[in-house]
Design an enzyme around this catalytic site. Sequence first.
Site, PDB file in Angstrom:
ATOM      1  N   ASP A  21       0.831  -1.203   0.000  1.00  0.00           N
ATOM      2  CA  ASP A  21       0.000   0.000   0.000  1.00  0.00           C
ATOM      3  C   ASP A  21       0.867   1.255   0.000  1.00  0.00           C
ATOM      4  O   ASP A  21       1.976   1.243   0.527  1.00  0.00           O
ATOM      5  CB  ASP A  21      -0.921  -0.037   1.234  1.00  0.00           C
ATOM      6  CG  ASP A  21      -2.103   0.903   1.103  1.00  0.00           C
ATOM      7  OD1 ASP A  21      -2.412   1.352  -0.023  1.00  0.00           O
ATOM      8  OD2 ASP A  21      -2.728   1.200   2.143  1.00  0.00           O
ATOM      9  N   ASN A  69     -10.940  -2.579  -5.508  1.00  0.00           N
ATOM     10  CA  ASN A  69     -10.180  -1.597  -6.280  1.00  0.00           C
ATOM     11  C   ASN A  69     -10.840  -1.244  -7.626  1.00  0.00           C
ATOM     12  O   ASN A  69     -10.430  -0.293  -8.277  1.00  0.00           O
ATOM     13  CB  ASN A  69      -8.732  -2.064  -6.496  1.00  0.00           C
ATOM     14  CG  ASN A  69      -7.879  -2.017  -5.244  1.00  0.00           C
ATOM     15  OD1 ASN A  69      -6.987  -2.840  -5.037  1.00  0.00           O
ATOM     16  ND2 ASN A  69      -8.124  -1.043  -4.372  1.00  0.00           N
TER      17      ASN A  69
HETATM   18  C1  IPE Z   1      -5.437  -2.800  -0.268  1.00  0.00           C
HETATM   19  O1  IPE Z   1      -5.095  -1.463  -0.443  1.00  0.00           O
HETATM   20  C2  IPE Z   1      -5.443  -3.495  -1.571  1.00  0.00           C
HETATM   21  C3  IPE Z   1      -4.128  -3.683  -2.190  1.00  0.00           C
HETATM   22  C4  IPE Z   1      -2.979  -3.394  -1.652  1.00  0.00           C
HETATM   23  C5  IPE Z   1      -4.153  -4.267  -3.497  1.00  0.00           C
HETATM   24  P1  IPE Z   1      -6.212  -0.336  -0.591  1.00  0.00           P
HETATM   25  O2  IPE Z   1      -5.487   0.952  -0.709  1.00  0.00           O
HETATM   26  O3  IPE Z   1      -7.152  -0.687  -1.676  1.00  0.00           O
HETATM   27  O4  IPE Z   1      -6.993  -0.468   0.796  1.00  0.00           O
HETATM   28  P2  IPE Z   1      -7.909   0.550   1.585  1.00  0.00           P
HETATM   29  O5  IPE Z   1      -8.862   1.152   0.596  1.00  0.00           O
HETATM   30  O6  IPE Z   1      -7.003   1.595   2.177  1.00  0.00           O
HETATM   31  O7  IPE Z   1      -8.555  -0.269   2.637  1.00  0.00           O
HETATM   32  C1  IPE Z   2      -1.526   0.175  -3.315  1.00  0.00           C
HETATM   33  O1  IPE Z   2      -1.295   1.539  -3.370  1.00  0.00           O
HETATM   34  C2  IPE Z   2      -1.735  -0.438  -4.665  1.00  0.00           C
HETATM   35  C3  IPE Z   2      -3.112  -0.839  -4.959  1.00  0.00           C
HETATM   36  C4  IPE Z   2      -4.121  -0.798  -4.127  1.00  0.00           C
HETATM   37  C5  IPE Z   2      -3.375  -1.308  -6.303  1.00  0.00           C
HETATM   38  P1  IPE Z   2      -2.499   2.557  -3.407  1.00  0.00           P
HETATM   39  O2  IPE Z   2      -2.849   2.841  -4.826  1.00  0.00           O
HETATM   40  O3  IPE Z   2      -3.630   2.113  -2.558  1.00  0.00           O
HETATM   41  O4  IPE Z   2      -1.820   3.835  -2.762  1.00  0.00           O
HETATM   42  P2  IPE Z   2      -2.464   4.853  -1.733  1.00  0.00           P
HETATM   43  O5  IPE Z   2      -2.976   4.038  -0.582  1.00  0.00           O
HETATM   44  O6  IPE Z   2      -3.558   5.553  -2.454  1.00  0.00           O
HETATM   45  O7  IPE Z   2      -1.338   5.740  -1.353  1.00  0.00           O
HETATM   46 MG    MG Z   3      -4.131   2.357  -0.604  1.00  0.00          MG
END
Ligand code: IPE
Ligand code: IPE
Ligand code: MG
Length: 233
Positions: A21, A69
């Site tokens: 993340d 997502n």
């Molecule tokens: C969790 O991250 C999913 C992945 C790392 C693929 P998100 O960024 O989607 O999670 P939330 O929305 O903060 O819970």
């Molecule tokens: C994790 O990084 C990757 C996926 C969930 C695909 P994020 O895209 O959630 O990054 P933040 O949480 O918005 O910084």
């Molecule tokens: Mg995220």
Amino acid sequence: MENKNNFKVDENLKHIAFIMDGNGRWAKARGMERPEGHKEGVKVFERVANTCFEFGLEAVTFYAFSTENWKRPPEEIQTIMSLLAMYLDKCGDSLIKNEVRFRVIGDKAGLDKDLRKKIKKLENESKQFKRTLNVAINYGGRDEIVYACQRLVSEGKEINKENFSLALYTEDCVDPDMIIRTAGERRLSNFLLWQSSYSELYFTDVLWPDFTDEDLKLAINDFYSRRRRYGGL
Ligand code: IPE
Ligand code: IPE
Ligand code: MG
């Protein structure tokens, strides 16, 4: 595989799962667009996966795209999916050379046809190997539990814990000993709900694109400082 760092795990740590993340925040902090964070994130994923196998892990799992997502803007989803396809093109051969079994966990039917084809090819070509790299794409822990129930019913199998575990996307893969989540959020976000029942949880504020092999060692050392009681004394 040569282990440059002379750092090894033992039989108490077989499987680490990563919630990667913070890609978006990493890009934003640099005045860049979110896709740039995902591009950097894939490089880190590639390196960390290799390092885990160098350290002697049997299985590693990376959360790349959740069932939630899909709520993101279509351009961002497109970037993530094409990065995954590029990763398969680039790294498939070296996974086979390093004797790593590649597996996608998640609902593959929801993915683009070309991506599905690449996944299937690599899964087939690497299925004889024992060390496992799971990539969670279109993955949701609740979906997986429902899928396992449906699978057991359709196969006419008895519903018990052993059969249930085997019916999950992860099938015979050992449960994760540790789940590492980067970027400060302290939640599972629908990841490995069944398999994480006794996983050690490790949270770090480091954003995924900044996650180094040293950060991985810190997490592993923290794991070894814990006592896993499994409800006993
Ligand atoms: C969790 O991250 C999913 C992945 C790392 C693929 P998100 O960024 O989607 O999670 P939330 O929305 O903060 O819970
Ligand atoms: C994790 O990084 C990757 C996926 C969930 C695909 P994020 O895209 O959630 O990054 P933040 O949480 O918005 O910084
Ligand atoms: Mg995220």
